[in-house]
Design a protein around this motif. Structure first.
Motif, PDB file in Angstrom:
ATOM      1  N   LYS A   8     -20.796  26.342 -49.343  1.00  0.00           N
ATOM      2  CA  LYS A   8     -21.181  27.412 -48.413  1.00  0.00           C
ATOM      3  C   LYS A   8     -20.455  27.263 -47.068  1.00  0.00           C
ATOM      4  O   LYS A   8     -20.579  26.218 -46.412  1.00  0.00           O
ATOM      5  CB  LYS A   8     -22.697  27.336 -48.202  1.00  0.00           C
ATOM      6  CG  LYS A   8     -23.203  28.495 -47.424  1.00  0.00           C
ATOM      7  CD  LYS A   8     -24.703  28.607 -47.514  1.00  0.00           C
ATOM      8  CE  LYS A   8     -25.083  29.798 -46.669  1.00  0.00           C
ATOM      9  NZ  LYS A   8     -26.415  29.933 -46.344  1.00  0.00           N
ATOM     10  N   ALA A   9     -19.696  28.286 -46.678  1.00  0.00           N
ATOM     11  CA  ALA A   9     -18.974  28.243 -45.400  1.00  0.00           C
ATOM     12  C   ALA A   9     -19.706  29.101 -44.375  1.00  0.00           C
ATOM     13  O   ALA A   9     -19.748  30.331 -44.498  1.00  0.00           O
ATOM     14  CB  ALA A   9     -17.550  28.753 -45.591  1.00  0.00           C
ATOM     15  N   LEU A  11     -11.948  28.752 -39.284  1.00  0.00           N
ATOM     16  CA  LEU A  11     -11.541  29.706 -40.321  1.00  0.00           C
ATOM     17  C   LEU A  11     -10.853  28.929 -41.439  1.00  0.00           C
ATOM     18  O   LEU A  11      -9.676  28.573 -41.348  1.00  0.00           O
ATOM     19  CB  LEU A  11     -10.581  30.748 -39.739  1.00  0.00           C
ATOM     20  CG  LEU A  11     -11.114  31.518 -38.534  1.00  0.00           C
ATOM     21  CD1 LEU A  11     -10.054  32.472 -38.007  1.00  0.00           C
ATOM     22  CD2 LEU A  11     -12.386  32.282 -38.913  1.00  0.00           C
ATOM     23  N   LEU A  12     -11.623  28.640 -42.488  1.00  0.00           N
ATOM     24  CA  LEU A  12     -11.118  27.711 -43.502  1.00  0.00           C
ATOM     25  C   LEU A  12      -9.925  28.272 -44.276  1.00  0.00           C
ATOM     26  O   LEU A  12      -9.045  27.519 -44.692  1.00  0.00           O
ATOM     27  CB  LEU A  12     -12.257  27.290 -44.428  1.00  0.00           C
ATOM     28  CG  LEU A  12     -13.282  26.379 -43.735  1.00  0.00           C
ATOM     29  CD1 LEU A  12     -14.466  26.100 -44.656  1.00  0.00           C
ATOM     30  CD2 LEU A  12     -12.650  25.062 -43.293  1.00  0.00           C
ATOM     31  N   ARG A  57     -22.222  23.834 -35.278  1.00  0.00           N
ATOM     32  CA  ARG A  57     -22.867  24.787 -36.200  1.00  0.00           C
ATOM     33  C   ARG A  57     -22.347  24.715 -37.632  1.00  0.00           C
ATOM     34  O   ARG A  57     -22.896  25.361 -38.512  1.00  0.00           O
ATOM     35  CB  ARG A  57     -22.671  26.215 -35.672  1.00  0.00           C
ATOM     36  CG  ARG A  57     -23.373  26.475 -34.349  1.00  0.00           C
ATOM     37  CD  ARG A  57     -22.863  27.797 -33.755  1.00  0.00           C
ATOM     38  NE  ARG A  57     -23.368  28.022 -32.417  1.00  0.00           N
ATOM     39  CZ  ARG A  57     -22.907  27.415 -31.321  1.00  0.00           C
ATOM     40  NH1 ARG A  57     -21.937  26.516 -31.406  1.00  0.00           N
ATOM     41  NH2 ARG A  57     -23.406  27.701 -30.134  1.00  0.00           N
ATOM     42  N   THR A  58     -21.276  23.975 -37.862  1.00  0.00           N
ATOM     43  CA  THR A  58     -20.674  23.988 -39.213  1.00  0.00           C
ATOM     44  C   THR A  58     -20.499  22.582 -39.790  1.00  0.00           C
ATOM     45  O   THR A  58     -19.685  22.377 -40.694  1.00  0.00           O
ATOM     46  CB  THR A  58     -19.295  24.692 -39.187  1.00  0.00           C
ATOM     47  OG1 THR A  58     -18.525  24.163 -38.111  1.00  0.00           O
ATOM     48  CG2 THR A  58     -19.430  26.186 -39.009  1.00  0.00           C
ATOM     49  N   ALA A 104     -18.988  23.784 -46.562  1.00  0.00           N
ATOM     50  CA  ALA A 104     -17.569  23.944 -46.881  1.00  0.00           C
ATOM     51  C   ALA A 104     -16.650  23.260 -45.873  1.00  0.00           C
ATOM     52  O   ALA A 104     -15.588  22.754 -46.239  1.00  0.00           O
ATOM     53  CB  ALA A 104     -17.244  25.432 -46.957  1.00  0.00           C
ATOM     54  N   HIS A 105     -17.042  23.237 -44.595  1.00  0.00           N
ATOM     55  CA  HIS A 105     -16.149  22.633 -43.601  1.00  0.00           C
ATOM     56  C   HIS A 105     -15.968  21.138 -43.856  1.00  0.00           C
ATOM     57  O   HIS A 105     -14.855  20.624 -43.825  1.00  0.00           O
ATOM     58  CB  HIS A 105     -16.661  22.895 -42.177  1.00  0.00           C
ATOM     59  CG  HIS A 105     -16.516  24.330 -41.773  1.00  0.00           C
ATOM     60  ND1 HIS A 105     -17.410  25.298 -42.175  1.00  0.00           N
ATOM     61  CD2 HIS A 105     -15.553  24.972 -41.065  1.00  0.00           C
ATOM     62  CE1 HIS A 105     -17.007  26.467 -41.708  1.00  0.00           C
ATOM     63  NE2 HIS A 105     -15.885  26.299 -41.029  1.00  0.00           N
TER      64      HIS A 105
END
Ligand code: PEP
Ligand code: MN
Length: 448
Positions: free
Chosen positions: A16-17, A240-241, A270-271, A277-278
């Motif tokens: 989940k990104a 932005l992956l 936050r990620t 995903a990050h």
């Protein structure tokens, strides 16, 4: 070559990104990413390894990390004067920390790609109209109208080229003579020169100039790169992956994968979910990685995060950038440092004294108070001294311009004066004078 199990540059797609833009349906996104993936890398693996070695020194307390730049770079900042003015302040701070503080400084700009921003909500109200949130120039425009706010993948292509242009002028400034130490006086800004900080800097610059002159007098060669060039690295929040994946390349000499969009990348507060995903993406690349850690962290989560992102416990690989705010740093940082020290993790500890100290001023503008920023840095140093760990660096939102975005400092900017030159695209930045003032204060701490 050290392969990470079950990792590939696109393995993050099954996780989940968070914080990804609502890109338009259809081929637009894929075609922009395909374009970027064919273009040359912005930095090379050898440079990235060099930064990692320098950060390993930071982890051991032999050097100090200075990371800084805009909260959000704007495409319009990609001009020679804008880049030069920010670089000048970073060079000045380096001289202050190096000369007065006695430590070599590892310089990392929030520059040449800091174009994507996480937001607390997908939409925002502007003058009674609900608009998609501004997510950075690489996603949409900050102009408050629905068309401008539509995420446009071609902006990533433009962001790539502007990062390239910024990188190019940075390389020219730092390698081509502008950053030579016998030019220390020239880095002092006109609007800073007459302030107490500007004057202190002038005195220090004169000492350095005399020292270099003396070297010449006794016949030493002052034409060596340590005196004529500066090493300077770039970084941005890797949000932005798709963009990061498109610039991830396999190094031909080692076979390792590097994200060649910048030397160092960091994962935002936050990620940074361990199962997100990050983290999946960044566990596989060999760049130095930063992770922001705020007051709401869970210590066991952070331990998992550290083991996942730095499985070989390599010094210089992982920087924890703590951002508690002055009110929460004592209760938050102390147990975190204790717990991670017990695990024997090799870490760079850096202090972001900006993001935990943001508030809305009485005049409605988002600001930060200089004194809170300074006090958080002091608390950061004291906690690390107390625990026997290394206070390795600082992470600032700053600019070379004469803005009025943070209150306080030598010129005692008040709430009412913020609107005089409030320019930021996102969070409030330290101006050149406030940045120098902090550098002098940190130099004192480094000497203690
Ligand atoms: C930032 O560095 O601009 C940022 C959004 O920070 P954080 O992830 O710490 O909130
Ligand atoms: Mn910010």
């Amino acid at each position: 070559m050290s392969e990470r199990s079950n990792w590939s540059k696109d393995s993050w797609h099954s996780f989940k990104a968070l914080q990804q833009p609502n890109w338009p349906d259809g081929q637009e996104l894929q075609s922009a990413l395909a374009t970027i993936s064919e273009l040359p890398p912005l930095v090379f693996a050898g440079e990235i390894r060099d930064l990692k070695q320098q950060l390993a020194k930071v982890a051991r307390g032999e050097a100090f990390l200075l990371q800084g730049g805009d909260c959000a770079e704007s495409f319009s900042y990609c001009t020679a004067p804008a880049v030069r003015e920010l670089l000048k302040v970073i060079l000045q701070m380096t001289v202050i920390l190096g000369y007065a503080g006695g430590k070599p400084v590892v310089k990392v700009g929030r520059m040449a790609g800091q174009y994507a921003k996480p937001r607390s909500a997908d939409t925002e109200m502007v003058d009674g109209v609900e608009l998609p949130s501004y997510r950075g120039d690489m996603v949409n425009s900050s102009e408050p109208n629905p068309e401008a706010r539509r995420p446009d993948p071609q902006r990533m292509v433009k962001g790539y080229f502007l990062s390239c242009a910024t990188m190019n002028i940075l390389r020219a400034f730092t390698r081509g003579g502008y950053a030579a130490l016998d030019r220390v006086h020239a880095w002092n800004n006109e609007f800073v020169k007459n302030s107490p900080q500007g004057q202190m800097y002038e005195r220090l610059a004169s000492h350095i100039e005399q020292a270099i002159n003396f070297m010449r007098v006794v016949g030493l060669d002052t034409n060596m790169p340590q005196l004529t060039q500066a090493s300077f690295f770039t970084s941005h929040e890797a949000l932005l992956l798709g963009y990061e994946e498109a610039l991830t390349r396999q190094d031909s000499t080692t076979g390792d994968w590097y994200d060649c969009s910048a030397h160092m990348l960091w994962i935002g507060e936050r990620t940074r979910q361990v199962d997100g995903a990050h983290v999946e993406f960044f566990r596989g690349v060999h760049n130095p990685i930063g992770v922001k850690i705020g007051p709401s962290h869970d210590i066991d989560d952070v331990k998992r995060l550290v083991s996942t992102l730095n499985p070989d416990n390599e010094p210089g690989k992982l920087t924890l950038i703590t951002r508690f705010g002055i009110k929460k740093i004592a209760e938050g940082l102390t147990p975190l440092v204790q717990a991670l020290k017990k695990e024997g993790f090799n870490l760079v500890w850096s202090c972001d004294p900006m993001h935990g100290n943001t508030y809305t001023s009485s005049t409605g503008l988002k600001t930060r108070n200089f004194i809170n920023i300074l006090e958080e840095i002091r608390a950061f140093f004291e906690i690390h001294w107390q625990e026997g760990t290394v206070p390795g660096g600082v992470h600032f939102e700053m600019t070379g311009a004469d803005v009025t975005e943070c209150v306080g400092g030598g010129r005692e900017i008040m709430d009412q004066q913020l609107s005089r030159n409030y320019q930021t695209m996102c969070d409030p930045r330290l101006n050149a004078e406030q940045s120098l003032e902090l550098a002098f204060q940190i130099a004192e701490m480094l000497r203690e």
